[in-house]
Motif scaffolding. Structure first.
Motif, PDB file in Angstrom:
ATOM      1  N   VAL A 153      39.244  65.976 -58.151  1.00 47.59           N
ATOM      2  CA  VAL A 153      40.296  66.750 -58.290  1.00 47.59           C
ATOM      3  C   VAL A 153      40.682  67.024 -59.727  1.00 47.59           C
ATOM      4  O   VAL A 153      40.665  68.236 -60.179  1.00 47.59           O
ATOM      5  CB  VAL A 153      41.665  66.022 -57.754  1.00 47.59           C
ATOM      6  N   ILE A 154      40.691  66.059 -60.534  1.00 51.54           N
ATOM      7  CA  ILE A 154      40.884  66.445 -62.017  1.00 51.54           C
ATOM      8  C   ILE A 154      40.029  67.138 -62.719  1.00 51.54           C
ATOM      9  O   ILE A 154      40.306  68.160 -63.644  1.00 51.54           O
ATOM     10  CB  ILE A 154      41.032  65.051 -62.750  1.00 51.54           C
ATOM     11  N   LYS A 155      38.600  67.026 -62.514  1.00 50.82           N
ATOM     12  CA  LYS A 155      37.578  67.876 -63.069  1.00 50.82           C
ATOM     13  C   LYS A 155      37.840  69.221 -62.598  1.00 50.82           C
ATOM     14  O   LYS A 155      37.406  70.274 -63.436  1.00 50.82           O
ATOM     15  CB  LYS A 155      36.178  67.529 -62.242  1.00 50.82           C
ATOM     16  N   LYS A 156      38.319  69.688 -61.426  1.00 53.52           N
ATOM     17  CA  LYS A 156      38.275  71.095 -60.881  1.00 53.52           C
ATOM     18  C   LYS A 156      39.895  71.449 -61.682  1.00 53.52           C
ATOM     19  O   LYS A 156      39.471  72.916 -61.972  1.00 53.52           O
ATOM     20  CB  LYS A 156      38.432  70.837 -59.261  1.00 53.52           C
ATOM     21  N   THR A 157      40.471  70.834 -61.952  1.00 54.10           N
ATOM     22  CA  THR A 157      41.938  71.358 -62.386  1.00 54.10           C
ATOM     23  C   THR A 157      41.587  71.780 -64.040  1.00 54.10           C
ATOM     24  O   THR A 157      41.877  72.850 -64.197  1.00 54.10           O
ATOM     25  CB  THR A 157      42.923  70.250 -62.431  1.00 54.10           C
ATOM     26  N   VAL A 158      40.897  70.842 -64.556  1.00 55.29           N
ATOM     27  CA  VAL A 158      40.395  71.162 -66.045  1.00 55.29           C
ATOM     28  C   VAL A 158      39.837  72.347 -65.987  1.00 55.29           C
ATOM     29  O   VAL A 158      39.730  73.333 -66.925  1.00 55.29           O
ATOM     30  CB  VAL A 158      39.957  69.869 -66.773  1.00 55.29           C
ATOM     31  N   SER A 159      38.726  72.409 -65.300  1.00 52.48           N
ATOM     32  CA  SER A 159      37.786  73.522 -65.337  1.00 52.48           C
ATOM     33  C   SER A 159      38.695  75.009 -65.142  1.00 52.48           C
ATOM     34  O   SER A 159      38.080  75.880 -65.766  1.00 52.48           O
ATOM     35  CB  SER A 159      36.758  73.528 -64.336  1.00 52.48           C
ATOM     36  N   ASN A 160      39.455  75.099 -64.136  1.00 48.50           N
ATOM     37  CA  ASN A 160      40.166  75.922 -63.923  1.00 48.50           C
ATOM     38  C   ASN A 160      41.318  76.401 -64.576  1.00 48.50           C
ATOM     39  O   ASN A 160      41.362  77.667 -65.026  1.00 48.50           O
ATOM     40  CB  ASN A 160      41.111  75.993 -62.375  1.00 48.50           C
ATOM     41  N   PHE A 161      41.820  75.480 -65.306  1.00 53.55           N
ATOM     42  CA  PHE A 161      43.095  75.925 -66.325  1.00 53.55           C
ATOM     43  C   PHE A 161      42.788  75.735 -67.914  1.00 53.55           C
ATOM     44  O   PHE A 161      43.195  76.643 -68.552  1.00 53.55           O
ATOM     45  CB  PHE A 161      43.947  75.034 -66.015  1.00 53.55           C
ATOM     46  N   LEU A 162      41.532  75.147 -68.097  1.00 53.33           N
ATOM     47  CA  LEU A 162      41.313  74.866 -69.450  1.00 53.33           C
ATOM     48  C   LEU A 162      40.005  75.657 -69.724  1.00 53.33           C
ATOM     49  O   LEU A 162      39.622  75.827 -70.987  1.00 53.33           O
ATOM     50  CB  LEU A 162      41.290  73.605 -70.044  1.00 53.33           C
ATOM     51  N   GLY A 163      39.262  75.933 -68.681  1.00 56.04           N
ATOM     52  CA  GLY A 163      37.965  76.504 -68.649  1.00 56.04           C
ATOM     53  C   GLY A 163      36.790  75.656 -69.596  1.00 56.04           C
ATOM     54  O   GLY A 163      35.982  76.277 -69.991  1.00 56.04           O
TER      55      GLY A 163
END
Length: 283
Positions: free
Chosen positions: A206-216
């Motif tokens: 979940v956190i990996k996906k969030t960081v990828s989506n919002f911080l690129g």
């Protein structure tokens, strides 16, 4: 850039010298995730490795890092802001080799910090911090725009969370806030207080996906830290667990994390001085 920032920039041009100080911010989306305990033990372990460390407990009104280090604070940041003490007097030495600055313990301290910690005081703080190898910033739960400069200046941000839905959602919100203000620091995730191995992977994804989506970007490191009741005992004894003659999973995890921190290669394009100048719009 406002005239105030122009004045700051001119002052800093004459004062600044190159420094290799590394800035590490430790934050969490909610309280109760073990953020301050992690910050204190990280600082103490770095000091054991013969590094000079300044630990800034910026959680005004709720600061407890000094207490965890067994230190009675004579002066805190509210004394500095109110003119009752110099910044040097607010730097308190501890028996564990960590210098600590507290932002204060009650509502009065919180109010002074929120309303009186000016940009010029932020400059003074950073200038003082450059005398240390590491500046560790223990940031209060959630997000405070008062600390944007600290987020933006960080080499590394440790985001502490635990395997509970509310903590994960709050971590998600904090990641979005950091993205919004343009933070591009290396982001490490500490999944703390793990009781079962099966808790790790769902949170990680979940956190990996969030960081990828919002911080690129990808998470630089993801650390698993297991629950250990001796951590609670160390809190009561006001002794960092890394300074105790015991072996447990928490202590081993901290040692591995510090191993990684010490292996960070210096980046001449992101020197302490350059980062600080960028914050204040300096060329």
């Amino acid at each position: 850039m406002s005239p105030g920032y122009q004045d700051q920039a001119e002052s800093l041009r004459s004062q600044f010298k190159k420094s290799d100080t590394k800035i590490i911010s430790i934050s969490g989306g909610k309280g109760g995730v073990g953020k301050s305990v992690f910050a204190v033990n990280l600082s103490a372990e770095l000091a054991k490795r013969e590094k000079s460390v300044l630990l800034f407990d910026s959680d005004a009104g709720f600061a407890n890092a000094a207490i965890l280090l067994g230190k009675n604070v004579k002066y805190n940041m509210s004394d500095y802001i109110d003119g009752r003490a110099t910044l040097d007097q607010c730097i308190q030495e501890t028996k564990y080799g960590v210098d600590v600055i507290s932002s204060g313990f009650d509502f009065k301290d919180w109010k002074l910090f929120q309303n009186g910690f000016t940009s010029s005081m932020t400059e003074d703080f950073f200038l003082k911090a450059k005398d240390h190898d590491y500046l560790i910033i223990d940031i209060g739960a959630g997000y405070s725009d008062k600390l944007n400069s600290f987020y933006l200046a960080s080499d590394k941000i440790f985001l502490i969370t635990i395997p509970e839905p509310t903590a994960i959602v709050n971590a998600y919100t904090l990641i979005k806030a950091l993205s919004f203000i343009g933070v591009h620091s290396e982001l490490d995730i500490i999944l703390n207080m793990i009781r079962e191995k099966s808790e790790i992977e769902p949170v990680k994804q979940v956190i990996k996906k969030t960081v990828s989506n919002f911080l690129g970007k990808d998470i630089a490191n993801f650390y698993d830290v297991y629950y250990d009741k001796r951590v609670h005992d160390s809190i009561k004894s006001q002794t960092p667990i890394v300074n105790q003659n015991i072996n447990n999973k928490f202590k081993k995890s901290l040692e591995l994390i510090v191993d990684d921190i010490l292996n960070i290669e210096p980046n001449n394009e992101k020197s302490f001085t350059k980062r600080f100048k960028n914050i204040f719009g300096m060329s």
